[in-house]
Design a protein around this motif. Structure first.
Motif, PDB file in Angstrom:
ATOM      1  N   ASN A  40       1.186  -0.981   0.005  1.00  0.00           N
ATOM      2  CA  ASN A  40      -0.109  -0.107  -0.172  1.00  0.00           C
ATOM      3  C   ASN A  40       0.689   1.422   0.033  1.00  0.00           C
ATOM      4  OD1 ASN A  40      -1.626   1.980   0.915  1.00  0.00           O
ATOM      5  ND2 ASN A  40      -3.324   0.137   1.413  1.00  0.00           N
ATOM      6  N   MET A  41       0.660   2.338  -0.858  1.00  0.00           N
ATOM      7  CA  MET A  41       1.481   3.216  -1.032  1.00  0.00           C
ATOM      8  C   MET A  41       0.912   4.626  -0.582  1.00  0.00           C
ATOM      9  SD  MET A  41       3.648   2.605  -2.189  1.00  0.00           S
ATOM     10  CE  MET A  41       4.450   4.239  -2.443  1.00  0.00           C
ATOM     11  N   ASP A  42       0.331   4.574   0.564  1.00  0.00           N
ATOM     12  CA  ASP A  42      -1.092   5.109   1.456  1.00  0.00           C
ATOM     13  C   ASP A  42       0.080   6.356   2.384  1.00  0.00           C
ATOM     14  OD1 ASP A  42      -0.935   3.274   3.219  1.00  0.00           O
ATOM     15  OD2 ASP A  42      -3.146   3.003   4.400  1.00  0.00           O
ATOM     16  N   PHE A  43       0.751   5.468   2.272  1.00  0.00           N
ATOM     17  CA  PHE A  43       2.671   6.785   3.722  1.00  0.00           C
ATOM     18  C   PHE A  43       2.524   7.970   3.673  1.00  0.00           C
ATOM     19  CE2 PHE A  43       4.942   3.891   1.389  1.00  0.00           C
ATOM     20  CZ  PHE A  43       5.799   4.534   0.700  1.00  0.00           C
ATOM     21  N   GLU A  44       2.684   8.462   4.033  1.00  0.00           N
ATOM     22  CA  GLU A  44       3.173   9.696   4.120  1.00  0.00           C
ATOM     23  C   GLU A  44       4.634  10.384   3.832  1.00  0.00           C
ATOM     24  OE1 GLU A  44       3.691  14.383   6.082  1.00  0.00           O
ATOM     25  OE2 GLU A  44       3.400  12.903   7.168  1.00  0.00           O
ATOM     26  N   HIS A  45       5.526   8.999   3.597  1.00  0.00           N
ATOM     27  CA  HIS A  45       7.141   9.278   3.323  1.00  0.00           C
ATOM     28  C   HIS A  45       7.806   7.961   3.313  1.00  0.00           C
ATOM     29  CE1 HIS A  45      11.300  10.492   3.558  1.00  0.00           C
ATOM     30  NE2 HIS A  45      10.858  11.060   2.557  1.00  0.00           N
ATOM     31  N   LEU A  46       8.570   7.395   3.291  1.00  0.00           N
ATOM     32  CA  LEU A  46       9.384   6.324   3.044  1.00  0.00           C
ATOM     33  C   LEU A  46       9.768   5.922   4.505  1.00  0.00           C
ATOM     34  CD1 LEU A  46       9.698   3.859   1.467  1.00  0.00           C
ATOM     35  CD2 LEU A  46      12.243   4.233   0.752  1.00  0.00           C
ATOM     36  N   PHE A 195       9.726   9.389  -1.314  1.00  0.00           N
ATOM     37  CA  PHE A 195      10.961   9.429  -1.347  1.00  0.00           C
ATOM     38  C   PHE A 195      11.881  10.772  -1.451  1.00  0.00           C
ATOM     39  CE2 PHE A 195       8.560   6.299  -3.986  1.00  0.00           C
ATOM     40  CZ  PHE A 195       8.308   5.743  -3.110  1.00  0.00           C
ATOM     41  N   GLY A 196      11.770  11.656  -1.325  1.00  0.00           N
ATOM     42  CA  GLY A 196      12.552  12.806  -1.295  1.00  0.00           C
ATOM     43  C   GLY A 196      12.894  13.204  -0.318  1.00  0.00           C
ATOM     44  N   GLU A 197      13.627  14.742  -0.046  1.00  0.00           N
ATOM     45  CA  GLU A 197      13.571  15.403   0.476  1.00  0.00           C
ATOM     46  C   GLU A 197      12.539  16.402   0.320  1.00  0.00           C
ATOM     47  OE1 GLU A 197      17.431  17.612   1.377  1.00  0.00           O
ATOM     48  OE2 GLU A 197      18.734  15.661   0.283  1.00  0.00           O
TER      49      GLU A 197
END
Length: 248
Positions: A40-46, A195-197
């Motif tokens: 699931n891709m519902d996370f805010e950031h990795l 993924f990024g800053e």
């Protein structure tokens, strides 16, 4: 940082992703996240599902402890982690010339638009050898699977099978298809904000996920620097042959 680690604790099921910076860390975190969860891709950031202790310490936040198989990112030297007694380690190696070239681009985008490449190369070349040497020697006998970034991007399915065997994960065909799709460059670029800053006015935010290719870094080095690189490979020789492909 020490207290953060103590509070986080150790589990037999932990997976540590260890790399020298710019060696495919984010790709490996995402790959393992897809292999060990429903994807699931519902996370805010990795970092919410694959914590990085230094990041949590910098922002004075607890390390999130999520998932049955916790995926822990680190760039720390071997001496700081050699005392860990539980869990497994995945160590990703990448050609030092490509690493330094990628690091320079990162500095240009995020930290210092005036960063001098030659100065960076002279400072980081020995550092790269020192870091890898200690992890390859593995004096504390940690349970480590060594991978090459170049193999991850050119033969990903076989690498996934190798990881699955190491972590005792059964790879079904649908799971393999999902892992391959969601760790593709196009997919990760589309979800770059995870993924990024975090964006700031002076940062090139859309250049964190880059299609890191093998061998391009060499073009940025002078002939003398490449001679120095190969000379250092002799100075930092270990019993391991895992770095030899980079000096042929």
């Amino acid at each position: 940082m020490q207290k953060l680690r103590q509070d986080f604790g150790e589990r037999d099921t932990d997976i540590y992703v260890v790399t020298y910076p710019k060696s495919g860390t984010t790709l490996m975190q995402m790959l393992l996240y897809q292999m060990t969860t429903d994807g699931n891709m519902d996370f805010e950031h990795l970092y919410k599902v694959s914590p990085w202790c230094r990041f949590s310490a910098y922002f004075n936040q607890p390390m999130p402890s999520v998932g049955q198989r916790r995926i822990i990112k680190t760039h720390d030297p071997y001496q700081m982690l050699g005392g860990i007694q539980k869990g497994k380690f995945i160590f990703v190696l990448r050609d030092g010339l490509d690493v330094i070239a990628s690091l320079h681009q990162h500095l240009l985008d995020y930290n210092n638009p005036q960063s001098d490449f030659s100065d960076l190369a002279n400072r980081k070349m020995r550092d790269w050898f020192e870091y890898n040497k200690n992890w390859l020697e593995n004096k504390a006998k940690l349970n480590i699977l060594y991978l090459h970034y170049e193999d991850v991007i050119t033969n990903k399915e076989q690498v996934i099978q190798t990881i699955a065997t190491f972590l005792e994960i059964e790879m079904s065909e649908p799971l393999m298809e999902r892992v391959l799709q969601k760790t593709s460059f196009d997919f990760m670029k589309k979800h770059e904000t995870k993924f990024g800053e975090q964006p700031e006015p002076n940062k090139v935010y859309n250049n964190f996920i880059r299609n890191g290719k093998s061998g391009e870094g060499k073009q940025k080095f002078t002939e003398d620097q490449i001679i120095q690189y190969k000379s250092l490979s002799q100075e930092y020789q270990t019993e391991s042959t895992l770095l030899e492909r980079y000096f042929e």
